[in-house]
Design a protein around this motif. Structure first.
Motif, short mmCIF file in Angstrom:
data_model
loop_
_atom_site.label_atom_id
_atom_site.label_comp_id
_atom_site.label_asym_id
_atom_site.label_seq_id
_atom_site.Cartn_x
_atom_site.Cartn_y
_atom_site.Cartn_z
N ALA A 112 -47.72 -23.24 16.17
CA ALA A 112 -46.33 -23.52 16.54
C ALA A 112 -45.36 -22.81 15.59
CB ALA A 112 -46.08 -25.03 16.53
N THR A 113 -45.68 -22.78 14.31
CA THR A 113 -44.82 -22.10 13.34
C THR A 113 -44.78 -20.60 13.60
OG1 THR A 113 -45.31 -23.79 11.68
CG2 THR A 113 -44.43 -21.70 10.87
N ILE A 114 -45.92 -20.01 13.88
CA ILE A 114 -45.98 -18.57 14.17
C ILE A 114 -45.17 -18.24 15.42
CG2 ILE A 114 -47.50 -16.67 14.89
CD1 ILE A 114 -49.63 -17.95 12.99
N SER A 169 -42.76 -19.96 16.74
CA SER A 169 -41.35 -20.21 16.44
C SER A 169 -40.73 -19.05 15.67
CB SER A 169 -41.23 -21.50 15.64
OG SER A 169 -39.89 -21.75 15.32
N THR A 170 -41.47 -18.52 14.72
CA THR A 170 -40.99 -17.38 13.93
C THR A 170 -40.81 -16.15 14.81
OG1 THR A 170 -42.09 -18.23 11.96
CG2 THR A 170 -41.49 -15.89 11.95
N ILE A 171 -41.79 -15.88 15.66
CA ILE A 171 -41.70 -14.73 16.58
C ILE A 171 -40.49 -14.88 17.49
CG2 ILE A 171 -42.83 -13.59 18.54
CD1 ILE A 171 -45.51 -14.20 17.11
N LEU A 172 -40.30 -16.07 18.04
CA LEU A 172 -39.17 -16.32 18.92
C LEU A 172 -37.84 -16.12 18.18
CD1 LEU A 172 -38.44 -17.18 21.79
CD2 LEU A 172 -38.46 -19.54 21.00
N SER A 173 -37.76 -16.54 16.92
CA SER A 173 -36.55 -16.36 16.12
C SER A 173 -36.24 -14.88 15.91
CB SER A 173 -36.70 -17.04 14.76
OG SER A 173 -36.79 -18.42 14.92
N VAL A 174 -37.27 -14.10 15.63
CA VAL A 174 -37.07 -12.67 15.40
C VAL A 174 -36.63 -11.98 16.68
CG1 VAL A 174 -38.29 -10.52 14.84
CG2 VAL A 174 -38.69 -12.57 13.47
N ILE A 175 -37.24 -12.33 17.79
CA ILE A 175 -36.92 -11.69 19.07
C ILE A 175 -35.49 -12.01 19.50
CG2 ILE A 175 -37.46 -11.72 21.54
CD1 ILE A 175 -40.40 -12.07 20.76
N THR A 176 -35.03 -13.22 19.25
CA THR A 176 -33.71 -13.64 19.72
C THR A 176 -32.65 -13.63 18.63
OG1 THR A 176 -34.28 -15.95 19.31
CG2 THR A 176 -34.73 -15.07 21.52
N ALA A 177 -32.87 -12.91 17.55
CA ALA A 177 -31.96 -12.93 16.41
C ALA A 177 -30.54 -12.51 16.76
CB ALA A 177 -32.50 -12.05 15.29
N GLY A 178 -30.36 -11.57 17.67
CA GLY A 178 -29.02 -11.08 18.00
C GLY A 178 -28.40 -11.75 19.21
N ALA A 179 -29.01 -12.77 19.71
CA ALA A 179 -28.52 -13.44 20.92
C ALA A 179 -27.29 -14.28 20.63
CB ALA A 179 -29.62 -14.30 21.51
#
Length: 154
Positions: free
Chosen positions: A87-89, A91-101
């Motif tokens: 879940a942490t991994i 979540s981190t990937i999702l944060s990186v992908i959506t950083a500029g949203a």
């Protein structure tokens, strides 16, 4: 923490004796120093290890016992630990992908991250419970610390 505990047979003295089996602070510090945890987290965990409670005339090392139980549980319940890590991994990937949203998307992402944590941990706990190990361990912890709380006379 491997032996079974019968709640009706555990006295206050026995509970205090079990809690006092936690390693001394120097061993906790040595263990924490050998981990790859950040210095801040090591300091926080060391502060937790220093928590004590006075029961009558006895000082009880609750913090050290809590850390000892936590370390045991991580080794005993790999499914729960794995669920949290996945879940942490994600979540981190999702944060990186959506950083500029924009803010709307970020609100949805935060909600989705919380859902991932719940599902990841939940799936691991369900598997550990299915193997009955989690229930037995939590019963032992509840008995050990439950004796320290108020009791209702029957």
């Amino acid at each position: 923490m491997d032996e079974r505990i019968d709640k009706k047979n555990l006295t206050l003295e026995e509970a205090l004796e079990r809690i006092q089996t936690a390693p001394p602070l120097r061993k906790v510090k040595a263990f924490l120093d050998q981990t790859d945890l950040s210095a801040d987290l090591k300091a926080l965990l060391y502060d937790v290890a220093k928590i004590t409670v006075k029961v009558g005339e006895v000082i009880v090392a609750v913090g050290r016992r809590v850390l000892q139980i936590a370390m045991t549980l991580v080794h005993k319940f790999p499914h729960s630990t794995l669920g949290l890590i996945v879940a942490t991994i994600l979540s981190t990937i999702l944060s990186v992908i959506t950083a500029g949203a924009g803010p709307t998307v970020l609100g949805i992402v935060v909600a989705f991250q919380k859902l991932m944590y719940l599902l990841g941990i939940g799936a691991g706990v369900v598997e550990d419970i299915r193997q009955n190990a989690m229930k037995e361990a939590m019963d032992r912890v509840a008995v050990e610390f439950g004796v320290l709380g108020p009791t209702i006379q029957e």
